[in-house]
Design an enzyme around this catalytic site. Sequence first.
Site, PDB file in Angstrom:
ATOM      1  N   ASP A  79     -15.332   1.746 -11.926  1.00 14.70           N
ATOM      2  CA  ASP A  79     -16.576   1.323 -12.134  1.00 14.70           C
ATOM      3  C   ASP A  79     -17.046   0.491 -13.153  1.00 14.70           C
ATOM      4  O   ASP A  79     -17.024   1.187 -14.204  1.00 14.70           O
ATOM      5  CB  ASP A  79     -17.519   2.360 -11.833  1.00 14.70           C
ATOM      6  CG  ASP A  79     -17.564   2.725  -9.864  1.00 14.70           C
ATOM      7  OD1 ASP A  79     -17.031   2.180  -9.374  1.00 14.70           O
ATOM      8  OD2 ASP A  79     -18.131   3.619  -9.983  1.00 14.70           O
ATOM      9  N   ASP A 114     -21.384   1.170   1.640  1.00 14.66           N
ATOM     10  CA  ASP A 114     -21.871   2.546   1.058  1.00 14.66           C
ATOM     11  C   ASP A 114     -23.042   3.179   2.442  1.00 14.66           C
ATOM     12  O   ASP A 114     -24.014   2.044   2.049  1.00 14.66           O
ATOM     13  CB  ASP A 114     -23.048   1.882   0.027  1.00 14.66           C
ATOM     14  CG  ASP A 114     -21.773   1.139  -0.710  1.00 14.66           C
ATOM     15  OD1 ASP A 114     -20.423   2.409  -1.283  1.00 14.66           O
ATOM     16  OD2 ASP A 114     -22.256   0.020  -1.825  1.00 14.66           O
TER      17      ASP A 114
END
Length: 592
Positions: A288, A447
């Site tokens: 990330d 997600d």
Amino acid sequence: MHTLSCSQAAAVEVSTSAPRTHCRVVTRSRASTVACHASNSLNREVTLLDYGAGNVRSVRNAIKKLGYTIRDVEKPSDLASAEKLIFPGVGSYGQAIRILTQKGLVGPLKDYIASGRPFLGICLGLQLLFEGSEESGGCEGLGIIPGAVTQFDTTLGLPVPHIGWNNIAPTRGSALLDGVGDRRVYFVHSYRATPSPANADWVLATTQYGGEFVSAVNRGSVSAVQFHPEKSGSTGLDILAGFLHPDQAVAARGAERAAAPSPTFSSLSPTSTSGPHGLAKRVIACLDVRSNDQGDLVVTKGDQYDVREKEGGRDVRNLGKPVELAARYFDEGADEVAFLNITGFRDCVMEDTPMLEVLRRASERVFVPLTVGGGIKALTDSSGRSFSAAEVAAEYFRSGADKVSIGSDAVDAAQGYYARGGVPDGSTAIEQISAVYGKQAVVVSIDPRRVYVTDPAAVPHATVRTSKPGPNGEQYCWWQCTVKGGREGRDIGAVELARAVEALGAGEILLNCIDNDGVGKGFDLELVGAVSKAVTIPVIASSGAGCPEHFSEVFHSTGAAAALAAGIFHRREVGIEQVKKHLAEQNIPARL
């Protein structure tokens, strides 16, 4: 002739102080050095046929790593003067033929292949040598090799595209594959050529995936491979060396085999063939990437997507620099590396210089596939300039990405798809990118969060009977998709979203789980199982890994093709080699 109508690493170091005719090949597995002495007449230049679709930067980097310079084909006459040609076909069959035709390259390319000069096709560069393909509605090829390219049979229950590390079985000796044996190499394709009596004299190697398909061809000076050597680590660099300087490569491999002790797992030797063969379960390292408060790009990780430290001023958690971490994971044996750009201030991805530079630099050191996500969609910047989703993706591909990941925009696309009665209309980023670059280039990141229900008939979503009852004893659940980093829920389930994006042209699903993120207690097996059963494309399990056993658990219990982790790798709580060793012990196919 069959005709279809077309409706449409061994690390290699080059001594800068040595003459250009001298190179050293240093294999990662043994760090043995074999001197390669070329004759004074050896031409260290390679001509590259890059017709402008997809990531060719990695091929360029691999060629340069092997000590060669590159000359690009800019006009048809450049093929006539080429002495050594590499054709890395990327994207869809119809798109490739259309561009080659528009640029007047089809005839000169056939002439080059017939001339007896060295030629290497990669991936689509192999398929285009055949007479035609089912892809793109049916399309005529170059007609060099008898036979047609057909789609993998999805009724066999295997995920398609065929993505990942699989074995090759050479049918005869060759400089290209000498000493490579059946080491795994990286494939990513939905269509394949099959061996037949008519093309038997061409077939150099085959691979098994729901049946036998052609993974390498050779006749005379013409060679091609279905896999991506530039993304196959040290094995792939060995194979490229076998094309670029065959005599020296064969000698180097022989000397290495003679000097190497018996392989052990801890060495991660690419020559090791222990464990079951076939398509390996992939272990993916995810980074990330975010701009911190000082404006620097750092690798971070959060709990339930909160990436700031809980104490000490709440700075963005800094776990390292993106390029250095990616290179470390390549060295440690990661099968792929994913960059998720979670910086929120971008005005326009076309000017997102820091992230694009991360990709460029990482692709010089990482010879396994790179995925990038964040802002992949059609957009208009503050100056009023508009860019299509395919143009945005192209910028990432040119910078070194092999696949792009689409997140929140995929939720909008799926809801629009269902609102139209389940009919694609070509308007979505998924459709536009896959039409140009092939479905294998498009990953959709989902997600979701778990929602408990007492009665599955009370919701219009696919539910499962759960082994983890809800807070009020609920026996059923579904998974609500979210957008904006998990901050906003939508009325669509993960199973429905997965089915929709597959229909729109996605080639792979990255399945996260907000409830499990950062917890370290294992993947949500019920979620992964439900989604992998609902689609025929590969599913990557994400969120929750805390130990090697969690990887074998998700592979044993679900149809996941890969498993991804971030924090445990960044913090060295678990090593990639440790995970691979455990998978081998559990008799799960893995790239050792």
